[in-house]
Scaffold this active site. Structure first.
Site, PDB file in Angstrom:
ATOM      1  N   LYS A   1       0.785  -1.195   0.186  1.00 61.81           N
ATOM      2  CA  LYS A   1      -0.148  -0.125   0.095  1.00 61.81           C
ATOM      3  C   LYS A   1       0.937   1.219  -0.140  1.00 61.81           C
ATOM      4  CE  LYS A   1      -0.840  -0.161   4.736  1.00 61.81           C
ATOM      5  NZ  LYS A   1      -0.019   0.410   5.571  1.00 61.81           N
TER       6      LYS A   1
ATOM      7  N   ARG B   1      11.517  -7.653   2.434  1.00 59.92           N
ATOM      8  CA  ARG B   1      11.851  -6.280   2.522  1.00 59.92           C
ATOM      9  C   ARG B   1      12.905  -6.250   3.506  1.00 59.92           C
ATOM     10  NH1 ARG B   1       7.018  -2.425   3.953  1.00 59.92           N
ATOM     11  NH2 ARG B   1       7.126  -3.155   6.061  1.00 59.92           N
TER      12      ARG B   1
HETATM   13  P1  AMP Z   1       4.023   1.770   9.046  1.00 59.03           P
HETATM   14  O1  AMP Z   1       5.381   2.240   8.419  1.00 59.03           O
HETATM   15  O2  AMP Z   1       2.641   2.356   8.665  1.00 59.03           O
HETATM   16  O3  AMP Z   1       4.015   0.332   9.173  1.00 59.03           O
HETATM   17  O4  AMP Z   1       4.171   2.252  10.644  1.00 59.03           O
HETATM   18  C1  AMP Z   1       5.523   1.836  11.288  1.00 59.03           C
HETATM   19  C2  AMP Z   1       5.114   1.869  12.839  1.00 59.03           C
HETATM   20  O5  AMP Z   1       4.826   3.308  13.042  1.00 59.03           O
HETATM   21  C3  AMP Z   1       3.938   0.928  13.521  1.00 59.03           C
HETATM   22  O6  AMP Z   1       4.383  -0.325  13.576  1.00 59.03           O
HETATM   23  C4  AMP Z   1       3.553   1.862  14.462  1.00 59.03           C
HETATM   24  O7  AMP Z   1       4.453   1.511  15.634  1.00 59.03           O
HETATM   25  C5  AMP Z   1       3.761   3.435  14.192  1.00 59.03           C
HETATM   26  N1  AMP Z   1       2.378   3.852  13.712  1.00 59.03           N
HETATM   27  C6  AMP Z   1       2.221   4.297  12.046  1.00 59.03           C
HETATM   28  N2  AMP Z   1       0.976   4.761  12.143  1.00 59.03           N
HETATM   29  C7  AMP Z   1       0.386   4.508  13.446  1.00 59.03           C
HETATM   30  C8  AMP Z   1      -0.790   5.066  13.749  1.00 59.03           C
HETATM   31  N3  AMP Z   1      -1.960   5.332  12.900  1.00 59.03           N
HETATM   32  N4  AMP Z   1      -1.251   4.770  15.138  1.00 59.03           N
HETATM   33  C9  AMP Z   1      -0.260   4.279  15.672  1.00 59.03           C
HETATM   34  N5  AMP Z   1       1.006   3.863  15.537  1.00 59.03           N
HETATM   35  C10 AMP Z   1       1.391   4.126  14.070  1.00 59.03           C
END
Ligand code: AMP
Length: 194
Positions: free
Chosen positions: A13, A127
């Site tokens: 995504k 990844r």
């Molecule tokens: P992502 O790159 O979207 O996988 O996000 C990496 C990490 O950032 C996640 O595993 C969470 O620890 C934190 N994170 C990102 N978006 C959120 C959110 N909307 N709410 C809480 N934690 C978030």
């Protein structure tokens, strides 16, 4: 266009969101990227969230919602955005609904990139080898997928009920999935113009 991308880690995504952002001239708003940038810059927010990201847990809602509210109020996001990684649970989805009601905005589409767990895990491990993200270790990957099923998946039904959900099969190639994304978005802009 106000767009949201949803789906498990490894569904591609982020890649799709970046491509949409480039082709439709919309800012790509990723909470994960914003947290990683704060960590890299060593800001107070970065220091606070670093152990949370390393463990694969969710950052508290109050911090995350405040971050998004500020970001979506910036000038470049006033004409639209691609929101990626937020909302991650029902409380955040409801906070976003409330935020939009207040400023008279709404989502145009929620692109849902669905993927079976075994493929999601396989892609994330791959990844991990390529990018060496600290939260791409096997234990943390399993934790992040469990949180996805427990907390994030319920918001799919929240958005299905709004009629804005666009389900996509994300196990295909990036190009195949993107062609479907474009068809959905072109239909959307066509109907908006009509
Ligand atoms: P992502 O790159 O979207 O996988 O996000 C990496 C990490 O950032 C996640 O595993 C969470 O620890 C934190 N994170 C990102 N978006 C959120 C959110 N909307 N709410 C809480 N934690 C978030």
């Amino acid at each position: 266009m106000n767009l949201l991308v949803l789906g498990p880690q490894g569904a591609g995504k982020g890649t799709q969101a970046k491509r949409i952002a480039a082709d439709y001239a919309l800012p790509h708003v990723s909470t994960g990227d914003m947290f990683r940038a704060a960590i890299a810059a060593g800001t107070p927010l970065g220091k606070r969230v670093e152990p949370i990201l390393a463990a694969g847990e969710l950052v508290p809602d109050d911090l995350t919602v405040a971050l998004i509210e500020e970001r979506l109020a910036e000038t470049d996001a006033l004409d639209g955005f691609v929101l990626d990684g937020f909302p991650r649970n029902l409380a955040q989805a409801e906070a976003l609904d409330a935020m939009f009601r207040k400023i008279h905005r709404s989502l145009d589409a929620v692109l849902f990139f669905d993927l079976p767990d075994d493929i999601a895990t396989e892609r994330m491990l791959k990844r991990a080898e390529q990018e060496s993200r600290p939260d791409d270790t096997p234990d943390v990957i399993a934790r992040r997928l469990a949180i996805y099923h427990e907390q994030t998946e319920p918001i799919v039904e929240h958005y299905r009920a709004t009629g804005k959900l666009v389900p996509l099969h994300a196990e295909r190639t990036v190009d195949e999935v993107y062609t479907e994304v474009q068809d959905a978005l072109d239909a959307l802009s066509g109907s908006a113009a009509a």
